[in-house]
Design a protein around this motif. Structure first.
Motif, PDB file in Angstrom:
ATOM      1  N   TYR A 140      88.949 -49.549  67.312  1.00 24.96           N
ATOM      2  CA  TYR A 140      89.874 -49.249  66.209  1.00 24.96           C
ATOM      3  C   TYR A 140      89.286 -48.180  65.291  1.00 24.96           C
ATOM      4  O   TYR A 140      89.973 -47.227  64.910  1.00 24.96           O
ATOM      5  CB  TYR A 140      90.152 -50.533  65.433  1.00 24.96           C
ATOM      6  N   TRP A 141      87.998 -48.306  64.942  1.00 31.00           N
ATOM      7  CA  TRP A 141      87.360 -47.316  64.064  1.00 31.00           C
ATOM      8  C   TRP A 141      87.146 -45.990  64.784  1.00 31.00           C
ATOM      9  O   TRP A 141      87.166 -44.922  64.152  1.00 31.00           O
ATOM     10  CB  TRP A 141      86.051 -47.873  63.513  1.00 31.00           C
ATOM     11  N   GLN A 142      86.971 -46.022  66.077  1.00 29.61           N
ATOM     12  CA  GLN A 142      86.890 -44.775  66.839  1.00 29.61           C
ATOM     13  C   GLN A 142      88.210 -44.019  66.796  1.00 29.61           C
ATOM     14  O   GLN A 142      88.233 -42.781  66.826  1.00 29.61           O
ATOM     15  CB  GLN A 142      86.498 -45.078  68.294  1.00 29.61           C
ATOM     16  N   THR A 143      89.290 -44.762  66.695  1.00 29.05           N
ATOM     17  CA  THR A 143      90.599 -44.138  66.553  1.00 29.05           C
ATOM     18  C   THR A 143      90.700 -43.393  65.224  1.00 29.05           C
ATOM     19  O   THR A 143      91.172 -42.248  65.162  1.00 29.05           O
ATOM     20  CB  THR A 143      91.704 -45.207  66.645  1.00 29.05           C
ATOM     21  N   LEU A 144      90.233 -44.021  64.146  1.00 28.78           N
ATOM     22  CA  LEU A 144      90.226 -43.352  62.844  1.00 28.78           C
ATOM     23  C   LEU A 144      89.279 -42.150  62.850  1.00 28.78           C
ATOM     24  O   LEU A 144      89.541 -41.132  62.201  1.00 28.78           O
ATOM     25  CB  LEU A 144      89.816 -44.343  61.753  1.00 28.78           C
ATOM     26  N   PHE A 145      88.190 -42.263  63.587  1.00 31.74           N
ATOM     27  CA  PHE A 145      87.248 -41.159  63.753  1.00 31.74           C
ATOM     28  C   PHE A 145      87.951 -39.939  64.355  1.00 31.74           C
ATOM     29  O   PHE A 145      87.792 -38.803  63.884  1.00 31.74           O
ATOM     30  CB  PHE A 145      86.102 -41.639  64.644  1.00 31.74           C
ATOM     31  N   SER A 146      88.742 -40.161  65.387  1.00 34.20           N
ATOM     32  CA  SER A 146      89.483 -39.072  66.032  1.00 34.20           C
ATOM     33  C   SER A 146      90.490 -38.440  65.073  1.00 34.20           C
ATOM     34  O   SER A 146      90.673 -37.216  65.061  1.00 34.20           O
ATOM     35  CB  SER A 146      90.205 -39.594  67.276  1.00 34.20           C
ATOM     36  N   LEU A 147      91.133 -39.253  64.254  1.00 31.90           N
ATOM     37  CA  LEU A 147      92.091 -38.731  63.282  1.00 31.90           C
ATOM     38  C   LEU A 147      91.392 -37.863  62.246  1.00 31.90           C
ATOM     39  O   LEU A 147      91.880 -36.780  61.884  1.00 31.90           O
ATOM     40  CB  LEU A 147      92.824 -39.897  62.597  1.00 31.90           C
ATOM     41  N   LEU A 148      90.246 -38.301  61.767  1.00 27.76           N
ATOM     42  CA  LEU A 148      89.513 -37.537  60.763  1.00 27.76           C
ATOM     43  C   LEU A 148      89.011 -36.213  61.319  1.00 27.76           C
ATOM     44  O   LEU A 148      88.955 -35.210  60.587  1.00 27.76           O
ATOM     45  CB  LEU A 148      88.343 -38.360  60.225  1.00 27.76           C
ATOM     46  N   ILE A 149      88.666 -36.166  62.590  1.00 25.13           N
ATOM     47  CA  ILE A 149      88.230 -34.907  63.189  1.00 25.13           C
ATOM     48  C   ILE A 149      89.345 -33.868  63.121  1.00 25.13           C
ATOM     49  O   ILE A 149      89.100 -32.688  62.841  1.00 25.13           O
ATOM     50  CB  ILE A 149      87.769 -35.130  64.643  1.00 25.13           C
ATOM     51  N   ILE A 150      90.579 -34.294  63.351  1.00 24.46           N
ATOM     52  CA  ILE A 150      91.714 -33.370  63.264  1.00 24.46           C
ATOM     53  C   ILE A 150      91.808 -32.769  61.872  1.00 24.46           C
ATOM     54  O   ILE A 150      91.988 -31.559  61.692  1.00 24.46           O
ATOM     55  CB  ILE A 150      93.023 -34.095  63.616  1.00 24.46           C
ATOM     56  N   VAL A 151      91.662 -33.611  60.859  1.00 24.11           N
ATOM     57  CA  VAL A 151      91.794 -33.162  59.475  1.00 24.11           C
ATOM     58  C   VAL A 151      90.607 -32.299  59.062  1.00 24.11           C
ATOM     59  O   VAL A 151      90.772 -31.250  58.422  1.00 24.11           O
ATOM     60  CB  VAL A 151      91.930 -34.373  58.530  1.00 24.11           C
ATOM     61  N   LEU A 152      89.411 -32.707  59.425  1.00 22.99           N
ATOM     62  CA  LEU A 152      88.206 -32.023  58.969  1.00 22.99           C
ATOM     63  C   LEU A 152      87.922 -30.731  59.724  1.00 22.99           C
ATOM     64  O   LEU A 152      87.302 -29.817  59.178  1.00 22.99           O
ATOM     65  CB  LEU A 152      86.994 -32.954  59.104  1.00 22.99           C
ATOM     66  N   SER A 153      88.371 -30.639  60.963  1.00 27.01           N
ATOM     67  CA  SER A 153      88.073 -29.431  61.749  1.00 27.01           C
ATOM     68  C   SER A 153      89.147 -28.360  61.598  1.00 27.01           C
ATOM     69  O   SER A 153      88.840 -27.171  61.591  1.00 27.01           O
ATOM     70  CB  SER A 153      87.918 -29.787  63.222  1.00 27.01           C
ATOM     71  N   LEU A 154      90.393 -28.759  61.478  1.00 26.82           N
ATOM     72  CA  LEU A 154      91.527 -27.834  61.362  1.00 26.82           C
ATOM     73  C   LEU A 154      91.490 -26.784  62.483  1.00 26.82           C
ATOM     74  O   LEU A 154      91.744 -25.602  62.264  1.00 26.82           O
ATOM     75  CB  LEU A 154      91.555 -27.148  59.988  1.00 26.82           C
ATOM     76  N   SER A 155      91.115 -27.224  63.689  1.00 24.79           N
ATOM     77  CA  SER A 155      91.095 -26.350  64.872  1.00 24.79           C
ATOM     78  C   SER A 155      90.192 -25.137  64.701  1.00 24.79           C
ATOM     79  O   SER A 155      90.466 -24.058  65.226  1.00 24.79           O
ATOM     80  CB  SER A 155      92.520 -25.884  65.220  1.00 24.79           C
ATOM     81  N   GLN A 156      89.073 -25.315  63.989  1.00 25.26           N
ATOM     82  CA  GLN A 156      88.153 -24.191  63.783  1.00 25.26           C
ATOM     83  C   GLN A 156      87.572 -23.675  65.093  1.00 25.26           C
ATOM     84  O   GLN A 156      87.339 -22.466  65.230  1.00 25.26           O
ATOM     85  CB  GLN A 156      87.019 -24.619  62.858  1.00 25.26           C
ATOM     86  N   ASP A 157      87.320 -24.560  66.039  1.00 24.70           N
ATOM     87  CA  ASP A 157      86.767 -24.113  67.318  1.00 24.70           C
ATOM     88  C   ASP A 157      87.737 -23.192  68.047  1.00 24.70           C
ATOM     89  O   ASP A 157      87.347 -22.130  68.559  1.00 24.70           O
ATOM     90  CB  ASP A 157      86.388 -25.310  68.187  1.00 24.70           C
ATOM     91  N   GLY A 158      89.020 -23.555  68.068  1.00 27.53           N
ATOM     92  CA  GLY A 158      90.022 -22.706  68.696  1.00 27.53           C
ATOM     93  C   GLY A 158      90.219 -21.402  67.946  1.00 27.53           C
ATOM     94  O   GLY A 158      90.415 -20.344  68.549  1.00 27.53           O
ATOM     95  N   ALA A 159      90.164 -21.463  66.615  1.00 27.11           N
ATOM     96  CA  ALA A 159      90.314 -20.255  65.801  1.00 27.11           C
ATOM     97  C   ALA A 159      89.185 -19.270  66.087  1.00 27.11           C
ATOM     98  O   ALA A 159      89.403 -18.062  66.203  1.00 27.11           O
ATOM     99  CB  ALA A 159      90.333 -20.629  64.323  1.00 27.11           C
ATOM    100  N   LEU A 160      87.974 -19.790  66.199  1.00 28.65           N
ATOM    101  CA  LEU A 160      86.815 -18.930  66.463  1.00 28.65           C
ATOM    102  C   LEU A 160      86.938 -18.269  67.836  1.00 28.65           C
ATOM    103  O   LEU A 160      86.680 -17.064  67.978  1.00 28.65           O
ATOM    104  CB  LEU A 160      85.537 -19.762  66.394  1.00 28.65           C
ATOM    105  N   THR A 161      87.347 -19.041  68.844  1.00 31.77           N
ATOM    106  CA  THR A 161      87.475 -18.497  70.191  1.00 31.77           C
ATOM    107  C   THR A 161      88.530 -17.401  70.251  1.00 31.77           C
ATOM    108  O   THR A 161      88.308 -16.314  70.810  1.00 31.77           O
ATOM    109  CB  THR A 161      87.839 -19.623  71.179  1.00 31.77           C
ATOM    110  N   ARG A 162      89.683 -17.652  69.649  1.00 28.61           N
ATOM    111  CA  ARG A 162      90.748 -16.646  69.686  1.00 28.61           C
ATOM    112  C   ARG A 162      90.360 -15.411  68.880  1.00 28.61           C
ATOM    113  O   ARG A 162      90.671 -14.285  69.262  1.00 28.61           O
ATOM    114  CB  ARG A 162      92.055 -17.245  69.148  1.00 28.61           C
TER     115      ARG A 162
END
Length: 397
Positions: free
Chosen positions: A42-64
């Motif tokens: 259950y907490w791993q699920t919240l972990f995944s949600l927080l990654i979306i908010v905290l990263s804001l797709s920075q990895d994809g932005a950097l690659t593009r």
């Protein structure tokens, strides 16, 4: 040849990085027990949600950014993203303090560290530095796994916060070391460039929040629903089967990371077009049920031997989830075409439509019984494919 070499390096790295966490699965299932492992899931699920908010797709932005604008301003893009992550992390920690939740604080910090690590990996990936990427990823897997065991064994009881503290410490250490190895272009760092980079990150990442939120819902919401309506022991068995099936997801993700730079380059050079991509996606769709069929034919005793006697029934869930994960292969082939062309809003809309299918299936199956819930993932992943197919066709027109 270069593609095959990079693919092999990425695959070996992905397997090495995930081997210890996978080997950690029998340890965690026994250490926490079925009920405790259900709570951890259950907490791993919240972990995944927080990654979306905290990263804001920075990895994809950097690659593009690298492929569209070049590498001169990459340090500013990286630092602007890190500034965003730091600010949102502080706000989330304020919420955790108000709620007096040590678990939420640990999960928040671990998600921030994972987001930072993702950018370091993307920096190497976009430049086709497969070996450096693999070394960073492997170091992360090794450190976080060893820290998990060390901290759990040093404590009197299995604590969820300890698992996420290990993720925080391991990923933060590896990220700092990776950043220190980046050649510094300090003369190019400036506030105007940082502000411009921040605008780029928001322009790229905000439309994808819906896309990643859709992925989160289809990949994680089921455990929240189960946590609310079923016993923790049932969630533990369900989550263990999902974790086993995620091996396929890891392999496909590794292959995708290896292929994306060459995929983008081939589109840019005109050697790969939409018609060819659609044919490849169709061929991969035909092959997608094979892993699920293999898992279904394995003896059930193999699963209980691996996870523990409490986890009887995990084979059923693993087989269904393998079918769902298998559908991500044609998904990657199709969606990367839209990513290259910057069709982020279109991707987000398509993701929302497939999520609606998933939600309808999830809440329908949840009323029937937990054993039917994996069908929601299969339905959601299948629904997005024909829509992507049509949009790739439109892009080629």
């Amino acid at each position: 040849m270069k593609l095959l070499k990079d693919s092999l390096i990425y695959l070996i790295g992905e397997l090495a990085a995930k081997a210890l966490p996978f080997l950690l699965l029998p340890y965690l299932t026994r250490k926490f027990g079925a009920a405790g492992y259900g709570d951890l899931s259950y907490w791993q699920t919240l972990f995944s949600l927080l990654i979306i908010v905290l990263s804001l797709s920075q990895d994809g932005a950097l690659t593009r950014y690298f492929y569209v604008y070049g590498k001169r301003n990459l340090p500013n893009v990286m630092l602007a993203g890190y500034g965003y992550t730091a600010l949102v992390t502080l706000a989330a920690l304020g919420v955790a303090a108000a709620a007096q939740s040590i678990n939420l604080a640990a999960v928040t910090c671990a998600a921030a560290a994972q987001s930072v690590l993702g950018v370091q990996l993307a920096y190497r990936q976009c430049q086709k530095r497969a070996l450096a990427y693999t070394l960073i990823q492997t170091a992360s897997g090794v450190f976080t796994s060893l820290l998990t065991i060390a901290l759990l064994e040093a404590s009197h009881s299995a604590s969820i916060a300890i698992r996420f503290a290990a993720l925080l410490l391991g990923n933060a250490a590896v990220s700092l070391a990776a950043y220190a190895l980046i050649p510094k272009n300090r003369h190019r760092l400036s506030l105007p460039r940082l502000f411009q980079a921040a605008q780029y990150i928001f322009a790229f990442g905000l439309p994808l929040v819906l896309h990643h939120a859709s992925g989160f819902i289809k990949g994680q919401l089921d455990r929240i629903v189960i946590h609310q309506h079923y016993a923790p022991e049932q969630l533990g068995i369900y989550a263990a089967g999902l974790q086993l099936a995620s091996i396929l997801s890891i392999l496909l993700l590794a292959a995708n990371k290896a292929v994306v730079p060459h995929y983008y380059q081939a589109i840019k050079q005109g050697s790969l077009n939409a018609a060819q991509i659609r044919r490849l996606a169709l061929a991969s769709l035909v092959a997608s049920p094979i892993p699920a069929a293999i898992a279904w034919l394995l003896p059930n005793a193999l699963f209980t031997w691996l996870l523990g006697a409490q986890y009887a029934g995990s084979q059923y869930y693993a087989s269904l989830f393998l079918l769902g994960f298998g559908l991500t292969l044609p998904y990657y082939l199709l969606v990367n075409h839209l990513f290259y062309h910057g069709k982020n809003k279109r991707i987000a809309l398509i993701s929302v439509l497939s999520t609606l299918v998933y939600l309808a299936a999830l809440f329908t199956t949840a009323r029937i019984g937990i054993q039917w819930i994996p069908l929601a993932m299969i339905a959601g992943n299948a629904a997005i494919l024909p829509i992507l197919w049509l949009n790739v066709r439109d892009e080629a027109a």
